[in-house]
Structure formats: C-alpha cells, structure tokens
Design an enzyme around this catalytic site. Structure first.
Site, PDB file in Angstrom:
ATOM      1  N   ILE A  78       0.873  -1.183   0.000  1.00 52.87           N
ATOM      2  CA  ILE A  78       0.000   0.000   0.000  1.00 52.87           C
ATOM      3  C   ILE A  78       0.904   1.225   0.000  1.00 52.87           C
ATOM      4  CG2 ILE A  78      -0.247  -0.089   2.531  1.00 52.87           C
ATOM      5  CD1 ILE A  78      -3.060   1.230   2.121  1.00 52.87           C
ATOM      6  N   ALA A  79       0.598   2.182  -0.843  1.00 56.21           N
ATOM      7  CA  ALA A  79       1.384   3.424  -0.860  1.00 56.21           C
ATOM      8  C   ALA A  79       0.532   4.547  -1.433  1.00 56.21           C
ATOM      9  CB  ALA A  79       2.659   3.269  -1.679  1.00 56.21           C
ATOM     10  N   VAL A  80       0.827   5.734  -0.931  1.00 59.04           N
ATOM     11  CA  VAL A  80       0.166   6.957  -1.389  1.00 59.04           C
ATOM     12  C   VAL A  80       1.266   7.891  -1.894  1.00 59.04           C
ATOM     13  CG1 VAL A  80      -1.086   9.008  -0.549  1.00 59.04           C
ATOM     14  CG2 VAL A  80      -1.823   6.708   0.151  1.00 59.04           C
ATOM     15  N   GLU A 112       2.886  -7.314   7.005  1.00 56.08           N
ATOM     16  CA  GLU A 112       4.172  -7.011   7.636  1.00 56.08           C
ATOM     17  C   GLU A 112       4.472  -5.529   7.453  1.00 56.08           C
ATOM     18  OE1 GLU A 112       5.528  -9.611   4.972  1.00 56.08           O
ATOM     19  OE2 GLU A 112       5.128 -11.353   6.236  1.00 56.08           O
ATOM     20  N   ASN A 117       7.980   2.330  10.944  1.00 54.40           N
ATOM     21  CA  ASN A 117       7.056   3.004  10.011  1.00 54.40           C
ATOM     22  C   ASN A 117       5.809   3.508  10.745  1.00 54.40           C
ATOM     23  OD1 ASN A 117       5.505   3.895   7.882  1.00 54.40           O
ATOM     24  ND2 ASN A 117       5.921   2.117   6.582  1.00 54.40           N
ATOM     25  N   TYR A 124      -2.712   1.224  10.386  1.00 56.20           N
ATOM     26  CA  TYR A 124      -3.141  -0.162  10.618  1.00 56.20           C
ATOM     27  C   TYR A 124      -3.833  -0.316  11.967  1.00 56.20           C
ATOM     28  CZ  TYR A 124      -0.037  -1.120   6.676  1.00 56.20           C
ATOM     29  OH  TYR A 124       0.571  -1.125   5.441  1.00 56.20           O
TER      30      TYR A 124
HETATM   31  C1  LIG Z   1       1.300   4.512   5.077  1.00 56.35           C
HETATM   32  C2  LIG Z   1       0.636   5.405   4.025  1.00 56.35           C
HETATM   33  C3  LIG Z   1       0.036   4.527   2.927  1.00 56.35           C
HETATM   34  C4  LIG Z   1      -0.504   6.183   4.723  1.00 56.35           C
HETATM   35  O1  LIG Z   1      -1.165   6.928   3.722  1.00 56.35           O
HETATM   36  P1  LIG Z   1      -1.860   8.328   4.059  1.00 56.35           P
HETATM   37  O2  LIG Z   1      -2.817   8.616   2.981  1.00 56.35           O
HETATM   38  O3  LIG Z   1      -0.830   9.346   4.375  1.00 56.35           O
HETATM   39  O4  LIG Z   1      -2.585   7.941   5.413  1.00 56.35           O
HETATM   40  P2  LIG Z   1      -3.888   8.605   5.981  1.00 56.35           P
HETATM   41  O5  LIG Z   1      -3.924  10.060   5.669  1.00 56.35           O
HETATM   42  O6  LIG Z   1      -5.053   7.764   5.593  1.00 56.35           O
HETATM   43  O7  LIG Z   1      -3.605   8.478   7.530  1.00 56.35           O
HETATM   44  C5  LIG Z   1      -3.858   7.294   8.236  1.00 56.35           C
HETATM   45  C6  LIG Z   1      -3.400   7.500   9.659  1.00 56.35           C
HETATM   46  O8  LIG Z   1      -1.988   7.678   9.692  1.00 56.35           O
HETATM   47  C7  LIG Z   1      -1.663   8.938  10.302  1.00 56.35           C
HETATM   48  N1  LIG Z   1      -0.561   9.524   9.584  1.00 56.35           N
HETATM   49  C8  LIG Z   1      -0.497   9.934   8.301  1.00 56.35           C
HETATM   50  N2  LIG Z   1       0.712  10.469   8.037  1.00 56.35           N
HETATM   51  C9  LIG Z   1       1.419  10.386   9.187  1.00 56.35           C
HETATM   52  C10 LIG Z   1       2.744  10.758   9.555  1.00 56.35           C
HETATM   53  N3  LIG Z   1       3.590  11.330   8.667  1.00 56.35           N
HETATM   54  N4  LIG Z   1       3.152  10.505  10.838  1.00 56.35           N
HETATM   55  C11 LIG Z   1       2.316   9.924  11.719  1.00 56.35           C
HETATM   56  N5  LIG Z   1       1.052   9.545  11.415  1.00 56.35           N
HETATM   57  C12 LIG Z   1       0.611   9.774  10.182  1.00 56.35           C
HETATM   58  C13 LIG Z   1      -2.875   9.785  10.139  1.00 56.35           C
HETATM   59  O9  LIG Z   1      -2.893  10.766  11.166  1.00 56.35           O
HETATM   60  C14 LIG Z   1      -3.970   8.775  10.273  1.00 56.35           C
HETATM   61  O10 LIG Z   1      -4.219   8.491  11.606  1.00 56.35           O
HETATM   62  P3  LIG Z   1      -5.518   9.079  12.290  1.00 56.35           P
HETATM   63  O11 LIG Z   1      -6.674   8.541  11.497  1.00 56.35           O
HETATM   64  O12 LIG Z   1      -5.404   8.534  13.665  1.00 56.35           O
HETATM   65  O13 LIG Z   1      -5.378  10.565  12.194  1.00 56.35           O
HETATM   66  C15 LIG Z   1       1.619   6.465   3.461  1.00 56.35           C
HETATM   67  O14 LIG Z   1       2.265   7.107   4.534  1.00 56.35           O
HETATM   68  C16 LIG Z   1       2.670   5.870   2.535  1.00 56.35           C
HETATM   69  O15 LIG Z   1       2.451   5.704   1.338  1.00 56.35           O
HETATM   70  N6  LIG Z   1       3.836   5.544   3.098  1.00 56.35           N
HETATM   71  C17 LIG Z   1       4.942   4.975   2.290  1.00 56.35           C
HETATM   72  C18 LIG Z   1       4.639   3.548   1.911  1.00 56.35           C
HETATM   73  C19 LIG Z   1       4.432   2.673   3.119  1.00 56.35           C
HETATM   74  O16 LIG Z   1       5.132   2.805   4.128  1.00 56.35           O
HETATM   75  N7  LIG Z   1       3.467   1.754   3.039  1.00 56.35           N
HETATM   76  C20 LIG Z   1       3.184   0.815   4.091  1.00 56.35           C
HETATM   77  C21 LIG Z   1       4.095  -0.342   4.002  1.00 56.35           C
HETATM   78  S1  LIG Z   1       3.743  -1.568   5.280  1.00 56.35           S
END
Ligand SMILES: CC(C)(COP(=O)(O)OP(=O)(O)OC[C@H]1O[C@@H](n2cnc3c(N)ncnc32)[C@H](O)[C@@H]1OP(=O)(O)O)[C@@H](O)C(=O)NCCC(=O)NCCS
Length: 154
Positions: A78-80, A112, A117, A124
């Site tokens: 999963i990634a954004v 995993e 992270n 999660y």
């Molecule tokens: C993990 C990931 C997919 C989350 O996507 P996102 O669109 O930013 O997440 P969301 O906006 O839906 O936030 C989900 C939760 O994470 C928290 N969050 C988002 N960015 C954060 C940051 N930089 N630090 C801490 N928490 C964070 C949000 O506050 C939210 O929690 P809440 O509902 O309690 O407020 C994104 O950070 C990403 O692509 N990361 C790189 C790839 C990765 O690590 N994937 C997972 C591999 S296991």
C-alpha cells in the site's frame, strides 16, 4: 467514488496503463521498491485485489494490493503519492481492500510492516490490526525487523 476533503477519489481495479504511475509512487515510497514486473505478476493472480485511487483529473494518488485466499487475506503493498499523504487516502484504500477481501470470504488479514514506520502503524492500528509477531532483519535497504500484524473480522 468517495470524497475526502477537497479530493474526490475513484477507487477501481488497476490495469496496465496505471503501472507507470504506480511504479513512480512505489519508488518514491520504499527503499526496496517492487519492480514493474512485480506489479504485472500480481495483476495476473486471480486472488489478488489490486486497487488504484484516481482523482478527478485521472491522476493516480495511491494503490493497495491484497491477496485473498480461502478465509485469510494479506496486505502485500500500500502506498500513497508523497504529495497526497495525510489526507486519509491511505485509509480509504485500505478500507476498500479489506472490504473486498471480506466479501470474498476473508475472516482475518495479515501484513508485515517496518517497526519504524509510524504512519503505516498508525493507519493499521486505527483499522484494528494488532501485533502478533516479529520477523528479525526481514527488510533490506535498510535492514530492519518486520512486525507482523493481524486483524480479525468480528
Ligand atoms: C502509510 C501510508 C500509505 C498512509 O497513507 P496516508 O494517505 O498518508 O494515510 P492517511 O492520511 O489515511 O492516515 C492514516 C493515519 O496515519 C496517520 N498519519 C499519516 N501520516 C502520518 C505521519 N507522517 N506521521 C504519523 N502519522 C501519520 C494519520 O494521522 C492517520 O491516523 P488518524 O486517522 O489517527 O489521524 C503512506 O504514509 C505511505 O504511502 N507511506 C509509504 C509507503 C508505506 O510505508 N506503506 C506501508 C508499508 S507496510
């Protein structure tokens, strides 16, 4: 279709034409990214749920890949897009993949995650995932333990 803040996202199954953007986001997101071929291989698997989110300009903002086999499923990726993070798109993608896996019969979901992270762990945990074990030095670039998380469907 789902609305979050000012973004209107459409979630749909991925196709070949999405891969260039998906690989770009993947490379911007991970030190040990999947290749174009990895994504193509997963697309060919019947049990794979591979969804992309596209905005109103048809630009891909993120993706999720889950494998649903028998009553178990696993989130493989999963990634954004870094520019679109923190606006609940990750949550939207994860919820859609979990819902589809449950529709296909999943009673529990595993994944995993690198122990450092925090954004992913927070996402999660907010969706009911709990730590069940640790895989030592599971990741490369950089080397790090993986936490194994599980979420049960009640
Ligand atoms: C993990 C990931 C997919 C989350 O996507 P996102 O669109 O930013 O997440 P969301 O906006 O839906 O936030 C989900 C939760 O994470 C928290 N969050 C988002 N960015 C954060 C940051 N930089 N630090 C801490 N928490 C964070 C949000 O506050 C939210 O929690 P809440 O509902 O309690 O407020 C994104 O950070 C990403 O692509 N990361 C790189 C790839 C990765 O690590 N994937 C997972 C591999 S296991």
């Amino acid at each position: 279709m789902a609305t979050e803040g000012q973004d209107i996202w459409t979630l749909r199954p991925a196709n070949d034409r999405d891969l260039q953007e998906v690989v770009r986001i993947e490379q911007a997101s991970f030190g040990d990214p999947w290749s174009d071929g990895d994504f193509r291989s997963v697309m060919a698997v019947r049990h794979a749920i591979f969804l992309v989110a596209e905005d109103s300009a048809r630009k891909i903002g993120g993706y999720v890949i889950t494998m649903a086999v028998t009553d178990e499923s696993e989130v493989l990726n999963i990634a954004v897009d870094p520019e679109r993070r923190g606006a609940a798109l990750g949550a939207l993608l994860l919820d859609a993949a979990l819902a589809e896996a449950e529709k296909r019969g999943a009673r529990s979901t595993f994944l995993e995650v690198r122990e450092s992270n925090e954004p992913a762990l927070r996402l999660y945990r907010s969706r009911g995932f709990e730590e069940i074990s640790r895989r030592r030095r599971y990741y490369k670039s950089p080397v790090e333990d993986a936490l194994v998380l599980r979420r049960a469907v009640h």
